[in-house]
Write a protein that holds these residues in place. Structure first.
Motif, PDB file in Angstrom:
ATOM      1  N   GLY A  78       1.024  -1.559  -0.380  1.00  0.00           N
ATOM      2  CA  GLY A  78      -0.038  -0.301   0.126  1.00  0.00           C
ATOM      3  C   GLY A  78       1.104   1.714  -0.041  1.00  0.00           C
ATOM      4  N   VAL A  79       2.362   0.977  -0.568  1.00  0.00           N
ATOM      5  CA  VAL A  79       3.064   2.502  -0.725  1.00  0.00           C
ATOM      6  C   VAL A  79       3.046   2.570  -1.903  1.00  0.00           C
ATOM      7  N   THR A  80       2.958   4.541  -1.636  1.00  0.00           N
ATOM      8  CA  THR A  80       2.895   4.831  -3.088  1.00  0.00           C
ATOM      9  C   THR A  80       3.597   5.868  -3.119  1.00  0.00           C
ATOM     10  N   PHE A  81       3.789   6.088  -4.845  1.00  0.00           N
ATOM     11  CA  PHE A  81       5.176   7.174  -4.957  1.00  0.00           C
ATOM     12  C   PHE A  81       4.703   8.498  -4.897  1.00  0.00           C
ATOM     13  N   HIS A  82       5.127   9.436  -4.958  1.00  0.00           N
ATOM     14  CA  HIS A  82       5.487  11.334  -4.548  1.00  0.00           C
ATOM     15  C   HIS A  82       4.003  11.597  -6.113  1.00  0.00           C
ATOM     16  N   ASP A  83       3.814  10.503  -6.449  1.00  0.00           N
ATOM     17  CA  ASP A  83       3.199  10.888  -8.714  1.00  0.00           C
ATOM     18  C   ASP A  83       2.499  10.541  -7.462  1.00  0.00           C
ATOM     19  N   GLY A  84       1.709   9.559  -6.843  1.00  0.00           N
ATOM     20  CA  GLY A  84       0.770   8.506  -6.737  1.00  0.00           C
ATOM     21  C   GLY A  84       0.406   7.001  -7.290  1.00  0.00           C
ATOM     22  N   SER A  85       1.399   7.010  -8.089  1.00  0.00           N
ATOM     23  CA  SER A  85       1.267   5.521  -8.809  1.00  0.00           C
ATOM     24  C   SER A  85       2.177   4.822  -8.100  1.00  0.00           C
ATOM     25  N   PRO A  86       1.892   3.375  -7.347  1.00  0.00           N
ATOM     26  CA  PRO A  86       2.310   2.394  -6.598  1.00  0.00           C
ATOM     27  C   PRO A  86       3.304   2.060  -6.476  1.00  0.00           C
ATOM     28  N   PHE A  87       3.625   1.337  -5.156  1.00  0.00           N
ATOM     29  CA  PHE A  87       5.245   0.927  -4.800  1.00  0.00           C
ATOM     30  C   PHE A  87       5.465  -0.344  -5.515  1.00  0.00           C
ATOM     31  N   THR A  88       6.268  -1.177  -6.306  1.00  0.00           N
ATOM     32  CA  THR A  88       6.445  -2.455  -6.217  1.00  0.00           C
ATOM     33  C   THR A  88       8.175  -2.925  -6.632  1.00  0.00           C
ATOM     34  N   ALA A  89       7.491  -4.096  -6.091  1.00  0.00           N
ATOM     35  CA  ALA A  89       9.164  -5.019  -6.360  1.00  0.00           C
ATOM     36  C   ALA A  89      10.034  -4.784  -7.586  1.00  0.00           C
ATOM     37  N   GLU A  90       9.157  -3.890  -8.501  1.00  0.00           N
ATOM     38  CA  GLU A  90       9.957  -3.940  -9.776  1.00  0.00           C
ATOM     39  C   GLU A  90      10.459  -2.844 -10.182  1.00  0.00           C
ATOM     40  N   ASP A  91      10.376  -1.726  -8.833  1.00  0.00           N
ATOM     41  CA  ASP A  91      11.022  -0.341  -9.053  1.00  0.00           C
ATOM     42  C   ASP A  91      11.863  -0.437  -7.952  1.00  0.00           C
ATOM     43  N   VAL A  92      12.153  -1.333  -6.952  1.00  0.00           N
ATOM     44  CA  VAL A  92      13.340  -1.961  -6.438  1.00  0.00           C
ATOM     45  C   VAL A  92      14.395  -2.408  -7.109  1.00  0.00           C
ATOM     46  N   VAL A  93      14.133  -3.479  -8.231  1.00  0.00           N
ATOM     47  CA  VAL A  93      14.897  -4.496  -8.981  1.00  0.00           C
ATOM     48  C   VAL A  93      15.209  -2.730  -9.608  1.00  0.00           C
ATOM     49  N   PHE A  94      14.514  -2.834  -9.837  1.00  0.00           N
ATOM     50  CA  PHE A  94      15.054  -0.859 -11.359  1.00  0.00           C
ATOM     51  C   PHE A  94      15.854  -0.074  -9.980  1.00  0.00           C
ATOM     52  N   SER A  95      15.928  -0.023  -8.941  1.00  0.00           N
ATOM     53  CA  SER A  95      16.485   0.728  -8.372  1.00  0.00           C
ATOM     54  C   SER A  95      18.164   0.690  -8.043  1.00  0.00           C
ATOM     55  N   LEU A  96      18.464  -0.853  -7.851  1.00  0.00           N
ATOM     56  CA  LEU A  96      19.836  -1.957  -7.811  1.00  0.00           C
ATOM     57  C   LEU A  96      20.384  -1.652  -8.777  1.00  0.00           C
ATOM     58  N   GLU A  97      19.280  -2.189  -9.595  1.00  0.00           N
ATOM     59  CA  GLU A  97      20.039  -1.809 -10.415  1.00  0.00           C
ATOM     60  C   GLU A  97      21.006  -1.401 -11.307  1.00  0.00           C
ATOM     61  N   ARG A  98      20.162  -0.278 -11.392  1.00  0.00           N
ATOM     62  CA  ARG A  98      20.465   1.742 -11.649  1.00  0.00           C
ATOM     63  C   ARG A  98      21.711   1.882 -10.854  1.00  0.00           C
ATOM     64  N   ALA A  99      21.248   1.414  -9.178  1.00  0.00           N
ATOM     65  CA  ALA A  99      22.774   2.229  -8.159  1.00  0.00           C
ATOM     66  C   ALA A  99      24.230   2.717  -8.186  1.00  0.00           C
ATOM     67  N   ASP A 100      24.483   0.548  -9.323  1.00  0.00           N
ATOM     68  CA  ASP A 100      26.222   1.025  -9.647  1.00  0.00           C
ATOM     69  C   ASP A 100      26.391   1.445 -11.513  1.00  0.00           C
ATOM     70  N   GLU A 101      24.815   2.022 -11.325  1.00  0.00           N
ATOM     71  CA  GLU A 101      25.516   3.063 -13.112  1.00  0.00           C
ATOM     72  C   GLU A 101      25.072   3.885 -13.946  1.00  0.00           C
ATOM     73  N   ILE A 102      25.536   4.750 -12.688  1.00  0.00           N
ATOM     74  CA  ILE A 102      24.908   6.274 -12.806  1.00  0.00           C
ATOM     75  C   ILE A 102      26.527   6.819 -12.761  1.00  0.00           C
ATOM     76  N   PRO A 103      26.588   7.709 -14.703  1.00  0.00           N
ATOM     77  CA  PRO A 103      27.016   8.037 -14.986  1.00  0.00           C
ATOM     78  C   PRO A 103      28.080   8.973 -14.162  1.00  0.00           C
ATOM     79  N   ASN A 104      29.175   9.475 -14.054  1.00  0.00           N
ATOM     80  CA  ASN A 104      30.553  10.391 -13.473  1.00  0.00           C
ATOM     81  C   ASN A 104      30.191  10.299 -11.652  1.00  0.00           C
ATOM     82  N   SER A 105      30.269   9.653 -11.769  1.00  0.00           N
ATOM     83  CA  SER A 105      29.912   9.651  -9.609  1.00  0.00           C
ATOM     84  C   SER A 105      30.488   9.446  -9.120  1.00  0.00           C
TER      85      SER A 105
END
Lengths: 524, 324
Positions: free
Chosen positions: A90-117
């Protein structure tokens, strides 16, 4: 006319009352500025301050740095390599969309791929071999090797909205377009060098935020922050310099909030080399063998330091004497490791026993802009060592940007550094500062002494492989006893961190040194 | 005059190149940005990936070459800290500083010239001595201390003006300014005064000396003999003649105010380029430091040129020549 005046006064009063009963705004005078709004861009503390309010993590640290359920409600090891994590419903993002496992997987995959970090979350997601979405609120992680501290690492990565952040540039985050999280406050705007603004998230899943609008005014100068608080421009300031604490405590309408921090201030000793550049004999040449290699010499130096005196005189009392890396409350703190008391007789005896009855020449190095009092502490240590029987040839302090690089290149013999712990246990500090410098194994990245003790390394490896948190902490304590019994570094103190607020605003002083609106409250 | 201007601009290209080499080497010599920017508990793996991400694993000469070839195409690199184009970071902060410097300069001139005139016209009187003593304070009190005192008096004790920050801003023609709102103006008064005090003292002294030099000259006597009013003599003939040193010095000082308002901007938390520079030096953000100094050098070149042109307009005897 008097009637009219009364009426107007009444109107004015009632309008005041209505605004007072609505949510209150908070203005913070902040010493640090984020590098970017993208929570994955930089893992350093200044950028986390905003991320921790706009975004959530799978686990959230509390004010004592212990992890509590965040977007994950529970986690279990199915076996040594598999973790099953249940997500909050029942958690929602600030834009109203629901929070799901997809967001977690996406975030964890993204975390070490930020250019020039410059400070990516690479190590946090390194244990992950694969991720499997079992259902929208369950994820099964497989790790590359047994990783007991999996949740402390991977759980600390901020979760962004896949829909908003996919393909988003750093500019899209800075403008707020992609800065969509699930946290207690929503991001509004950031004017670099001046301020950033947050506003409350009405649909936050946790405890409702107290403030309607939060403005962080960016004030890197300590005197400017104190003046702004006294002038009533801001409600709360952080990093109050120790010298100003007494003045603020005495001021009407100001409250001071202090807590010991998880940061250890220590003296590093160049104990691994046969010759150390600033440990010199009467002839002015470096001594061979280097006296610092002898544990008795290091112990003698520890006994020359009056830690309480340093804290009282240089820091106006804002600190706690330390005999190890982890303060009370953090995993790895051993009650048997008490700070050394000053004992010049014993120090003299130890020096004589080690073959240096007349001491030796030493130069102390320190930064002078890294943490409050760093340059002064070095001066005071110089005097204490001189009194203890060493020949102090000088105390050199440098700006941190020069100092850090030089210390990393082993250019000093005795040098002051700090290490801040922001995890439930002292394991990162004990790994990065004290384990053998080894690029392959990834240990000892801040071991500027190049101290190396196989017994300690073995004890640490044993502790880090332990899955049961309580047992792991006990093993960390054993490792701490080995390494501090060997005087690998001389711990000096844990500084207190101080916030100050106007009357009516409370603040939870926290070990993590974070200045978060969620720690502030209205007390009237 | 066109040849003169062209030659000046060509010379400045050489100066810019030399500056970029010196600053690049200087920042490199200070330390390794990766040591400053990595997380406080970074592992070896993270440190190494930061070094690669910032391009610091390449030899220095290659790093410089990449910088130079990109700079010629107008790309001054991305900030190590913010990962935004360095030049856009600087340009975003520039209006705040320009506004502050301009208001400070106006305060210095509007207050300084009349005080200097009074002082010069009535030398060795009580008024003159009061003004002169005041100007000594303006010169000698440290900028930092002056700023703190202004904050103590006007913000903390009297509570009249805010202690720092920029306040409400408005957008005009794409430029953010605080000059258009009351809140913005109140935020501007203290830092502008702080920045103006030194130059105010300078302008007073320059004006006074100028007046003292010119008053005994023949053309003033001639003007008096001709029967011109004292008012016309001072406001037209004296003022015009003392403007040459004032314009020169103030022109140069204006450059310094913009480039090095670091102290004022830090005390008053003013989001200008001076604060950006000092923060960037602390964090060894080389692209920003190098671009900043290039912008500043360029600015000085332009100001010098404008000062020279202003000379020739103020004093017809001066001709801009292409000196060999």
């Amino acid at each position: 006319m008097p009637m009219l005046r009364k009426l107007l006064l009444g109107l004015a009063l009632s309008s005041c009352l209505t605004t007072a009963s609505m949510a209150v705004d908070l203005t913070v005078g902040s010493s640090t500025e984020p590098a970017a709004i993208d929570p994955h861009f930089s893992r350093s503390g200044n950028s986390q301050q905003i991320a921790a309010q706009v975004f959530n993590r799978l686990v959230e640290p509390d004010e004592n740095l212990q992890i509590q359920p965040g977007l994950a409600v529970s986690w279990t090891n199915l076996d040594e390599l598999t973790w099953e994590v249940k997500l909050r419903e029942g958690v929602t993002f600030h834009d109203g969309s629901p929070f799901t496992a997809e967001d977690v997987v996406f975030s964890l995959e993204r975390a070490d791929e930020i250019p020039n970090s410059p400070a990516p979350f690479t190590a946090n997601v390194a244990p992950i071999a694969s991720m499997e979405i079992v259902d929208p609120l369950t994820i099964r992680f497989t790790t590359t090797k047994p990783t007991p501290q999996f949740m402390e690492l991977t759980g600390m990565v901020y979760i962004v909205s896949k829909a908003a952040a996919e393909g988003a540039s750093i500019e899209a985050f800075n403008s707020g377009e992609a800065a969509i999280g699930t946290g207690p406050y929503k991001f509004v705007s950031w004017t670099p060098g001046d301020h950033y603004k947050l506003t409350l998230n009405e649909t936050y899943w946790g405890e409702a935020p107290e403030f309607e609008n939060v403005t962080y005014r960016l004030m890197s100068n300590s005197a400017a922050r104190v003046a702004a608080l006294l002038a009533g421009d801001v409600d709360l300031i952080d990093s109050v310099p120790p010298g100003d604490v007494a003045t603020l405590e005495a001021s009407d309408g100001i409250q001071v909030h202090s807590a010991p921090s998880g940061r250890i201030i220590y003296l590093g000793l160049d104990s691994a080399r046969d010759e150390s550049p600033f440990i010199i004999g009467p002839d002015g040449a470096p001594l061979n063998p280097n006296p610092l290699k002898d544990v008795r010499v290091r112990q003698a130096m520890s006994k020359m330091i009056d830690r309480q005196l340093l804290i009282d005189r240089v820091l106006s009392g804002a600190g706690m004497p330390a005999g190890q890396l982890a303060p009370i409350g953090l995993g790895g703190h051993s009650t048997s490791l008490q700070p050394d008391q000053i004992d010049l007789e014993a120090a003299k005896a130890l020096l004589a026993e080690a073959g240096f009855p007349d001491g030796f020449g030493i130069t102390i190095h320190s930064s002078n802009d890294r943490f409050p009092g760093d340059g002064d502490i070095a001066q005071a240590l110089g005097q204490l060592f001189q009194r203890g029987g060493l020949t102090v040839n000088g105390v050199v302090t440098q700006p941190y940007n020069v100092y850090a690089t030089a210390a990393g290149k082993q250019e000093f013999s005795a040098f002051i550094f700090s290490f801040g712990t922001s995890t439930p246990s002292a394991a990162p500090g004990m790994t990065n500062v004290l384990m053998t410098f080894d690029e392959e194994a990834g240990t000892g990245s801040f071991n500027r002494m190049r101290y190396s003790n196989p017994d300690y390394d073995a004890a640490m490896r044993d502790a880090l492989a332990e899955f049961d948190p309580a047992a792991r902490n006990r093993k960390l304590e054993i490792a701490a006893e080995i390494v501090f019994g060997d005087y690998a570094i001389l711990p000096l103190y844990w500084p207190e961190v101080t916030w100050a607020s106007r009357d009516g605003i409370g603040y939870v002083a926290n070990v993590s040194e974070d200045t978060l609106a969620t720690y502030a409250s209205v007390t009237e | 005059m066109t040849v003169f201007i062209l030659r000046r601009l060509l010379q400045s290209a050489g100066v810019l190149l030399a500056t970029s080499v010196i600053v690049f080497l200087g920042v490199y010599a200070i330390g390794n940005p990766a040591d400053i920017l990595i997380a406080a508990d970074a592992t070896q793996l993270e440190r190494q990936s930061a070094i690669v991400a910032l391009g610091l694993d390449r030899p220095l000469i290659e790093q410089y070459w990449i910088f130079l070839s990109n700079a010629l195409r107008g790309d001054f690199g991305r900030s190590f800290v913010f990962n935004q184009p360095a030049i856009s970071l600087i340009l975003a902060r520039l209006p705040a500083t320009l506004e502050l410097a301009l208001v400070a300069l106006i305060i210095a001139l509007v207050v300084g010239i009349p005080l200097g005139l009074v002082s010069g016209l009535k030398p060795n009187t009580l008024v003159d001595e009061t003004i002169m003593t005041g100007s000594i304070l303006g010169f000698s009190l440290p900028n930092f201390w002056q700023g703190m005192m202004l904050i103590m008096i006007f913000s903390v004790w009297l509570g009249w003006l805010p202690a720092g920050g920029r306040g409400d801003t408005a957008q005009v023609l794409g430029i953010t300014t605080s000059l258009l709102s009351w809140d913005g103006l109140t935020h501007l008064i203290l830092p502008a005064t702080n920045l103006a005090l030194f130059n105010l003292a300078l302008v007073i002294r320059l004006t006074r000396t100028g007046v003292r030099e010119i008053m005994p000259l023949d053309f003033i006597k001639f003007a008096r003999a001709k029967g011109l009013t004292e008012r016309r003599i001072v406001l037209v003939h004296v003022l015009k003649n003392i403007m040459i040193p004032v314009v020169t010095v103030v022109g140069m000082e204006f450059g310094s105010i913009i480039a090095f308002a670091v102290v004022t901007e830090t005390i008053f938390s003013w989001p200008g380029i001076g604060k950006l520079l000092i923060d960037s030096i602390m964090l060894l953000d080389r692209p920003v430091v190098v671009s900043y100094l290039l912008v500043v050098v360029f600015m000085f070149v332009i100001i010098n040129l404008l000062v020279d042109i202003a000379y020739s307009l103020l004093d017809p005897r001066i001709r801009l020549r292409d000196t060999q």
